[in-house]
Structures are given as structure tokens and as C-alpha cells.
Design a protein around this motif. Structure first.
Motif, PDB file in Angstrom:
ATOM      1  N   ARG A 136       0.770  -1.078   0.129  1.00 31.82           N
ATOM      2  CA  ARG A 136      -0.001  -0.037   0.209  1.00 31.82           C
ATOM      3  C   ARG A 136       0.883   1.279  -0.076  1.00 31.82           C
ATOM      4  O   ARG A 136       0.638   2.143   0.908  1.00 31.82           O
ATOM      5  CB  ARG A 136      -0.914  -0.030   1.165  1.00 31.82           C
ATOM      6  N   MET A 137       1.885   1.040  -0.999  1.00 29.49           N
ATOM      7  CA  MET A 137       3.027   2.314  -0.796  1.00 29.49           C
ATOM      8  C   MET A 137       3.005   2.655  -2.272  1.00 29.49           C
ATOM      9  O   MET A 137       3.286   1.878  -3.085  1.00 29.49           O
ATOM     10  CB  MET A 137       4.211   1.649  -0.350  1.00 29.49           C
ATOM     11  N   ALA A 138       3.100   4.097  -2.512  1.00 27.82           N
ATOM     12  CA  ALA A 138       3.396   4.750  -3.565  1.00 27.82           C
ATOM     13  C   ALA A 138       4.887   4.985  -3.850  1.00 27.82           C
ATOM     14  O   ALA A 138       5.386   5.607  -2.972  1.00 27.82           O
ATOM     15  CB  ALA A 138       2.595   5.907  -4.070  1.00 27.82           C
ATOM     16  N   ASN A 139       5.736   4.042  -4.303  1.00 24.69           N
ATOM     17  CA  ASN A 139       7.134   4.101  -4.420  1.00 24.69           C
ATOM     18  C   ASN A 139       7.580   5.013  -5.447  1.00 24.69           C
ATOM     19  O   ASN A 139       7.908   4.590  -6.548  1.00 24.69           O
ATOM     20  CB  ASN A 139       7.655   2.701  -4.761  1.00 24.69           C
ATOM     21  N   PHE A 140       7.844   6.215  -5.188  1.00 23.29           N
ATOM     22  CA  PHE A 140       8.340   7.384  -5.860  1.00 23.29           C
ATOM     23  C   PHE A 140       9.758   6.888  -6.295  1.00 23.29           C
ATOM     24  O   PHE A 140      10.328   7.334  -7.342  1.00 23.29           O
ATOM     25  CB  PHE A 140       8.401   8.674  -5.264  1.00 23.29           C
ATOM     26  N   ALA A 141      10.489   6.311  -5.868  1.00 17.13           N
ATOM     27  CA  ALA A 141      11.861   5.820  -6.138  1.00 17.13           C
ATOM     28  C   ALA A 141      11.918   4.839  -7.353  1.00 17.13           C
ATOM     29  O   ALA A 141      12.909   4.592  -8.002  1.00 17.13           O
ATOM     30  CB  ALA A 141      12.695   5.277  -5.089  1.00 17.13           C
ATOM     31  N   HIS A 142      10.556   4.473  -7.728  1.00 16.65           N
ATOM     32  CA  HIS A 142      10.603   3.241  -8.726  1.00 16.65           C
ATOM     33  C   HIS A 142      11.132   3.868 -10.013  1.00 16.65           C
ATOM     34  O   HIS A 142      11.790   2.950 -11.052  1.00 16.65           O
ATOM     35  CB  HIS A 142       9.328   2.836  -8.964  1.00 16.65           C
ATOM     36  N   GLY A 143      10.961   5.210 -10.416  1.00 15.46           N
ATOM     37  CA  GLY A 143      11.425   5.646 -11.526  1.00 15.46           C
ATOM     38  C   GLY A 143      12.865   5.440 -11.743  1.00 15.46           C
ATOM     39  O   GLY A 143      13.530   5.403 -12.890  1.00 15.46           O
ATOM     40  N   ASP A 144      13.719   5.516 -10.595  1.00 14.99           N
ATOM     41  CA  ASP A 144      14.929   5.689 -10.811  1.00 14.99           C
ATOM     42  C   ASP A 144      15.617   4.415 -10.891  1.00 14.99           C
ATOM     43  O   ASP A 144      16.972   4.308 -11.467  1.00 14.99           O
ATOM     44  CB  ASP A 144      15.330   6.209  -9.315  1.00 14.99           C
ATOM     45  N   MET A 145      14.914   3.334 -10.857  1.00 18.04           N
ATOM     46  CA  MET A 145      15.392   1.970 -11.173  1.00 18.04           C
ATOM     47  C   MET A 145      15.367   2.161 -12.690  1.00 18.04           C
ATOM     48  O   MET A 145      16.403   1.320 -13.283  1.00 18.04           O
ATOM     49  CB  MET A 145      14.283   1.017 -10.887  1.00 18.04           C
ATOM     50  N   MET A 146      14.653   3.016 -13.303  1.00 22.27           N
ATOM     51  CA  MET A 146      15.020   3.091 -14.939  1.00 22.27           C
ATOM     52  C   MET A 146      16.535   3.584 -15.195  1.00 22.27           C
ATOM     53  O   MET A 146      17.238   3.210 -16.101  1.00 22.27           O
ATOM     54  CB  MET A 146      14.029   3.913 -15.599  1.00 22.27           C
ATOM     55  N   MET A 147      16.650   4.492 -14.366  1.00 27.96           N
ATOM     56  CA  MET A 147      18.213   5.111 -14.270  1.00 27.96           C
ATOM     57  C   MET A 147      18.994   4.318 -14.276  1.00 27.96           C
ATOM     58  O   MET A 147      20.214   4.139 -14.862  1.00 27.96           O
ATOM     59  CB  MET A 147      18.192   6.473 -13.404  1.00 27.96           C
ATOM     60  N   VAL A 148      18.957   3.395 -13.156  1.00 30.02           N
ATOM     61  CA  VAL A 148      19.846   2.407 -12.574  1.00 30.02           C
ATOM     62  C   VAL A 148      20.217   1.374 -13.739  1.00 30.02           C
ATOM     63  O   VAL A 148      21.258   0.949 -14.250  1.00 30.02           O
ATOM     64  CB  VAL A 148      19.616   1.666 -11.323  1.00 30.02           C
ATOM     65  N   GLY A 149      19.083   0.707 -14.312  1.00 30.17           N
ATOM     66  CA  GLY A 149      19.264  -0.268 -15.432  1.00 30.17           C
ATOM     67  C   GLY A 149      19.972   0.514 -16.643  1.00 30.17           C
ATOM     68  O   GLY A 149      20.923  -0.155 -17.283  1.00 30.17           O
ATOM     69  N   ALA A 150      19.599   1.785 -16.995  1.00 27.57           N
ATOM     70  CA  ALA A 150      20.341   2.253 -18.366  1.00 27.57           C
ATOM     71  C   ALA A 150      21.730   2.517 -17.875  1.00 27.57           C
ATOM     72  O   ALA A 150      22.453   2.102 -18.930  1.00 27.57           O
ATOM     73  CB  ALA A 150      19.404   3.633 -18.461  1.00 27.57           C
ATOM     74  N   PHE A 151      22.161   3.294 -16.799  1.00 29.61           N
ATOM     75  CA  PHE A 151      23.328   3.530 -16.592  1.00 29.61           C
ATOM     76  C   PHE A 151      24.344   2.257 -16.719  1.00 29.61           C
ATOM     77  O   PHE A 151      25.344   1.967 -16.862  1.00 29.61           O
ATOM     78  CB  PHE A 151      23.410   4.365 -15.228  1.00 29.61           C
ATOM     79  N   ALA A 152      23.682   1.086 -15.724  1.00 32.58           N
ATOM     80  CA  ALA A 152      24.508   0.049 -15.823  1.00 32.58           C
ATOM     81  C   ALA A 152      24.629  -0.806 -17.183  1.00 32.58           C
ATOM     82  O   ALA A 152      25.838  -0.847 -17.489  1.00 32.58           O
ATOM     83  CB  ALA A 152      23.810  -1.035 -15.001  1.00 32.58           C
ATOM     84  N   THR A 153      23.511  -0.675 -17.981  1.00 32.30           N
ATOM     85  CA  THR A 153      23.964  -1.113 -19.315  1.00 32.30           C
ATOM     86  C   THR A 153      25.066  -0.449 -20.060  1.00 32.30           C
ATOM     87  O   THR A 153      26.017  -0.674 -20.777  1.00 32.30           O
ATOM     88  CB  THR A 153      22.679  -1.077 -20.191  1.00 32.30           C
TER      89      THR A 153
END
Lengths: 300, 264
Positions: A36-53
Motif C-alpha cells: 500500500r505504498m506509492a514508491n516514488f523511487a521506482h522511476g529511478d530503477m530506470m536510471m539504474v538499469g540504463a546506466f548499468a547497461t
């Protein structure tokens, strides 16, 4: 150009965009469903994935492997955040979780700026991915990235569908999403379910980030912000907490955005986002549980 | 159903046996924030026994069960299952050790099918053959669940949902079954039906700690009973003795101490 071909072209565009929204929205909804939590940090996982790649590709890893590693990096980041930031405050009031996730967002984005600066970095992809595919004598065009986006999203969604409906862990996750207290009572290891939910959600976001970067050609620390907002809209339209709802909402939103630009007078195009968020407000006012509402299924 | 005097004898036999009780609670205290819900409760349940926990609304009955299951953490006191302290263990560990909890309001997973609910009841078990066997036993005990196996559990009637909740708790093959208000919101005929199943389970040797508002059906099933009053044990005794002395049970319920003073 014939209207039919034009429509076909727009549908292809809508599916490509909707896939990205769906990938991000599903993760938001999975985590919301259980915590029941709006996870605002979720979008930053996009950044993590892209930068790691990006980094692993620069280090010489073949692109395909770098993408897999990027997805894994997103998943790992999600697991770490859950363990270090969210779990300690899980039983605190909901607003604490919300603010914690905002704090995590700031930490991650500033970490990204510290390492990569805030200016966009080139996101190199293999040449073939930018090749245009032309159908009907060039009247319908799209890139290989579009095809890849749809295929990878399809694989991810099929895998998730299998996981949720065919495995004990997936069944446990659906149970925890419906009633976390009852999940405890039947002896489900809820901590483990939450870790798995974060891993899948963040891995999906990582994949979305990689595809997003591949389409735009750049990656930067704030890249997750706009897709995150759109994913919230998609998740709410579909019914927050429902995986199927997030999927539906993602594709509906992708279609809406593409069709506004494609079929309405060009003067309307600049108002695309305004229309989208007006729709969000309308949903919150008149159908706050979304199209596939879970709340309707739960009998108290 | 056993006659009162034979039940009293059973209770006596239990009291005399020397092995540790299946469940032993000592000086349990539970608080929600600053509000004390359980204020130093001790009770025991012996293997094979059915013990009723009675009391008015808000007396702390459900809190007792939630503490035993590890859903709420006690401030003080001990909960022992066959001698092992469990008050600091996770709910999942406690289920694994053999405590099944059939919660108040049933809490079945309404969007999942009946079959999936039963599968979740066995979430802690790895013996697939045993689970399949127990599943068959449950479907034999509650034939309606077989008919409805593929239906979403939320579409079941209240009585059917209660049966499912019971079957789900039993799927863990518990040594001790905690039952929280199994009669809640059910028509008298259904209450009878549920308690007939519970009597069958008792005859088969299932140990139960039963929280109930319906004193009559609870005492009919139980060997012994405790009456909770605002977080403390107000009265305890064999079910037969409490049944015979309904007035004292009612007083314990209402906490009618002032009226008692002249009599004692």
C-alpha cells in the motif's frame, strides 16, 4: 497515404510507447498491491538499469549481456532499497513510507549526478537497432528498437503471467496483495514475497529504462521522472494494485498520447500531457478504483 | 455429544497428567500503544482439549489469539508450545511449529479460487503427497468446497466462506487450532453446521482454542473455558461447571463486580 495505413502506423507507435508505460506501471502496482505504498523511487530503477547497461557496454560487454546485467542491476537496486530504506519503516504510518521513497529518489538521483553529471550521456546501441523497418512501400516505418521493445515487453509480461498464476511464490504474492494479514496467518513468508515483488518490479523498470534510453539515445539521472508520473496515471486508470490493470492502463495511456497527436488538430498536440493529467483527475473523481478495481473484489 | 459429567472427568484427567501442556501462556501482557489490551493472562490448553475463551466485545479475546500467532508482540509474558517459547517468533515460524489460525471475519482470499485458498493453507508444507491427502480430507469434510473449487472464494456464501477458512487453517495440519468467532455473522442453522464439523474434528483429536461470543455453542463444544474481562481472566472452569452456573458467566461478561459484593 491511405487512412488505414496511417492508423496502422499509429497503432504500432501506441503499442511501442504503451509497452514502456506498462512495464513501469506494473512494478508500481505490484509494490502498491502488497505494501500500500506509492514508491516514488521506482522511476529511478530506470536510471539504474540504463546506466548499468551503459557502463558495462563501455567496458566491452556485448550489448545483449549488458542489457541483462542492466535488468539485474535494477532488480538488485530495488532489493537493496527495500531492505535498507523501506523495511525499517514498514509498520510506520503510510505517509512515512511515502516520504522515505521521496528521500530515496533524491539520494539516487543525486548519486547519479555525482557519478555521471546531470548532462545527458550518449546511450550507444548496436547499429542494427536504429535501422528503419519499412512496410507498404515506406508508408509504415518503425525502428528495430520498436520491435525489440514490444518483443521484450511481451516476454517479460508472459514470464510474469506464468509466475503469478503457475508458481507457489506467485500465488503467495497474489494472496499477500489481497490481504497481507491473512497471508501472515497462513504462514506465508511475507518478507520474502516483498523482496521478490521488489526484484521483479525493479527489474521491469530497469528494462524499461534501457529501452527508453535506446529510443531517445541518451541517459541522464532524471530520466525516470516523467515515465514515473505517466506510470502512476496508467496504474491509477487501470486500478492501483492490480497487475492486469496496470498493463491495461499502460497500453491505454500509450494509445491516448499517440492518438491525441496523430488524430486531433495539431493545435491540440501541445496539450497532450494536460489532457492526460486531466483524465487522471477525472478518474480520481469518478472512478478512483480504476477500470479493473481490486477493491470491488474484496469483501470486508 | 458428551454428557457434562464425563466432560468434567476428562478435564480432571488432563489436569492430572504430567507432560507439559500443548499451549501454556504465562503472565501475558499486550498493549496497543498506551492502551493495555491483555493485562497478565495465564492459561493452558492440553493436547486433545477444546478450550473456549469467552468474554464481551473488547475483552481482548482476539488479541490473545493474535499474540499466540505472532501477529502482535506481547509486552511481557511467555507463550509456550509444547514447552518451546514462541512469543518472539515470526507468524510463519509459528504456523510451521503447528499453530493454525482461523481468523475473525474469515479473511479468506476472495479473488483467489477456493482451490488456491486451500493451497495457501498448506503454504508452510513441503510434503506434496501429504498436502494432497489433506486436501481430499477437507473436500470430504466440506463437500460444498469441492463443488466450488474453481470459483473465486469471494463468491461463496458466508457459511461456505467460514468452512473454507476452517479448511484453510486445517491444511497446515496444525497441532493447535485457533478459532476466532467461527459463528460470527452466520444464521443459526449454519452455526449449528459449523459446530457439528468442529465436534467431528474434536472427536478426531484436534486441539482447539476457541474464541466465541455465542456462549451456549462454545460451552457445548469445549472441555474447559476461560472468561476474559477487560484483559484479565475473570472466571475459569470446566465447561460443565460454567454451563451449570450461567449467572456467574454472565457476571464475568458484564464485569458486574459491584453487584457481587453483597454476596461474597
Amino acid at each position: 497515404m491511405s487512412p488505414l495505413l496511417y492508423i496502422t502506423q499509429q497503432v504500432i507507435n501506441a503499442v511501442a510507447l504503451g509497452s514502456l508505460y506498462a512495464l513501469v506501471a506494473i512494478g508500481l502496482s505490484m509494490v502498491f498491491g502488497i505494501l500500500r505504498m506509492a514508491n516514488f523511487a521506482h522511476g529511478d530503477m530506470m536510471m539504474v538499469g540504463a546506466f548499468a547497461t551503459l557502463v558495462l557496454g563501455a567496458l566491452g560487454l556485448p550489448f545483449g549481456w549488458a542489457v541483462l546485467a542492466g535488468i539485474a542491476a535494477g532488480a538488485l537496486a530495488g532489493i537493496i532499497i527495500e531492505r535498507t530504506a523501506y523495511r525499517p519503516v514498514r509498520n510506520a504510518p503510510e505517509v512515512t513510507l511515502l516520504l522515505t521513497s521521496l528521500a530515496v529518489t533524491y539520494i539516487l538521483e543525486n548519486l547519479g549526478i555525482l557519478i555521471f553529471t546531470s548532462s545527458p550521456q550518449n546511450f550507444p546501441v548496436p547499429d542494427w537497432m536504429n535501422d528503419a523497418v519499412q512496410l507498404a512501400g515506406g508508408q509504415i516505418t518503425f525502428t528495430q528498437i520498436n520491435i525489440l521493445t514490444v518483443i521484450l515487453t511481451g516476454i517479460a509480461l508472459a514470464g510474469l503471467g506464468w509466475f503469478v498464476t503457475r508458481t507457489d511464490l506467485g500465488l503467495g504474492m497474489r494472496a499477500a496483495a489481497e490481504d497481507i494479514g491473512a497471508a501472515h496467518l497462513v504462514g506465508l513468508d511475507v518478507n520474502r514475497l516483498i523482496v521478490v515483488a521488489f526484484a521483479i518490479a525493479s527489474g521491469f523498470a530497469g528494462l524499461a529504462g534501457i529501452l527508453w534510453a535506446a529510443q531517445s539515445g541518451v541517459v541522464e539521472p532524471h530520466m525516470g521522472f516523467t515515465p514515473l508520473l505517466k506510470a502512476f496515471v496508467a496504474a491509477i486508470i487501470g486500478g492501483f494494485g492490480s497487475i492486469a490493470g496496470a498493463l491495461l492502463g499502460g497500453y491505454l495511456l500509450g494509445a491516448l498520447e499517440v492518438f491525441i497527436v496523430a488524430f486531433l488538430p495539431s493545435e491540440v498536440s501541445p496539450y497532450r500531457d494536460a489532457i492526460v493529467f486531466t483524465l487522471l483527475i477525472a478518474f480520481l473523481l469518478f472512478r478512483p478504483n480504476g477500470l479493473l478495481s481490486r477493491a470491488q473484489e474484496v469483501k470486508l | 455429544m458428551a454428557r457434562p459429567d464425563s466432560r468434567a472427568a476428562t478435564a480432571l484427567a488432563f489436569a492430572e497428567s504430567s507432560e507439559p501442556p500443548l499451549l501454556a501462556i504465562e503472565g501475558l501482557r499486550v498493549a496497543y500503544g498506551a492502551v493495555a489490551a491483555i493485562r497478565g493472562v495465564s492459561l493452558t490448553v492440553r493436547a486433545g482439549e477444546v478450550v473456549a475463551l469467552l468474554g464481551a466485545n473488547g475483552a481482548g479475546k482476539s488479541t490473545m489469539l493474535r499474540a499466540i500467532s505472532g501477529i502482535v508482540r506481547p509486552r511481557a509474558g511467555h507463550i509456550r508450545l509444547a514447552g518451546q517459547a514462541i512469543e518472539r517468533l515470526s507468524p510463519a515460524r509459528i504456523v510451521r511449529l503447528g499453530i493454525g489460525h482461523c481468523p475473525e471475519g474469515r479473511r479468506i482470499f476472495g479473488s483467489l479460487s477456493v482451490a488456491e485458498n486451500l493451497r495457501l493453507g498448506a503454504a508452510t508444507r513441503v510434503d506434496r503427497a501429504g498436502v494432497a491427502e489433506d486436501r481430499e480430507r477437507m473436500l470430504a469434510l466440506f463437500p460444498i468446497l469441492r463443488e466450488r473449487a474453481q470459483q473465486p472464494a469471494g463468491t461463496l456464501s458466508g457459511g461456505e466462506q467460514q468452512m473454507l477458512a476452517l479448511a484453510r487453517a486445517l491444511m497446515a495440519r496444525p497441532r493447535l487450532l485457533l478459532l476466532d468467532e467461527p459463528s460470527l455473522g452466520l444464521a443459526p442453522l449454519l452455526v449449528q453446521q459449523i459446530f457439528r464439523r468442529l465436534a467431528e474434528l474434536k472427536a478426531a483429536g484436534t486441539t482447539m482454542l476457541l474464541v466465541e461470543q455465542n456462549i451456549a455453542v462454545a460451552l457445548d463444544l469445549a472441555d474447559r473455558a476461560y472468561v476474559l474481562r477487560t484483559g484479565e481472566i475473570g472466571l475459569e472452569g470446566s465447561a460443565a461447571s460454567l454451563e451449570a452456573d450461567y449467572e456467574r458467566v454472565a457476571e464475568a461478561y458484564l464485569g458486574a463486580r459491584p453487584n457481587l459484593e453483597g454476596r461474597s
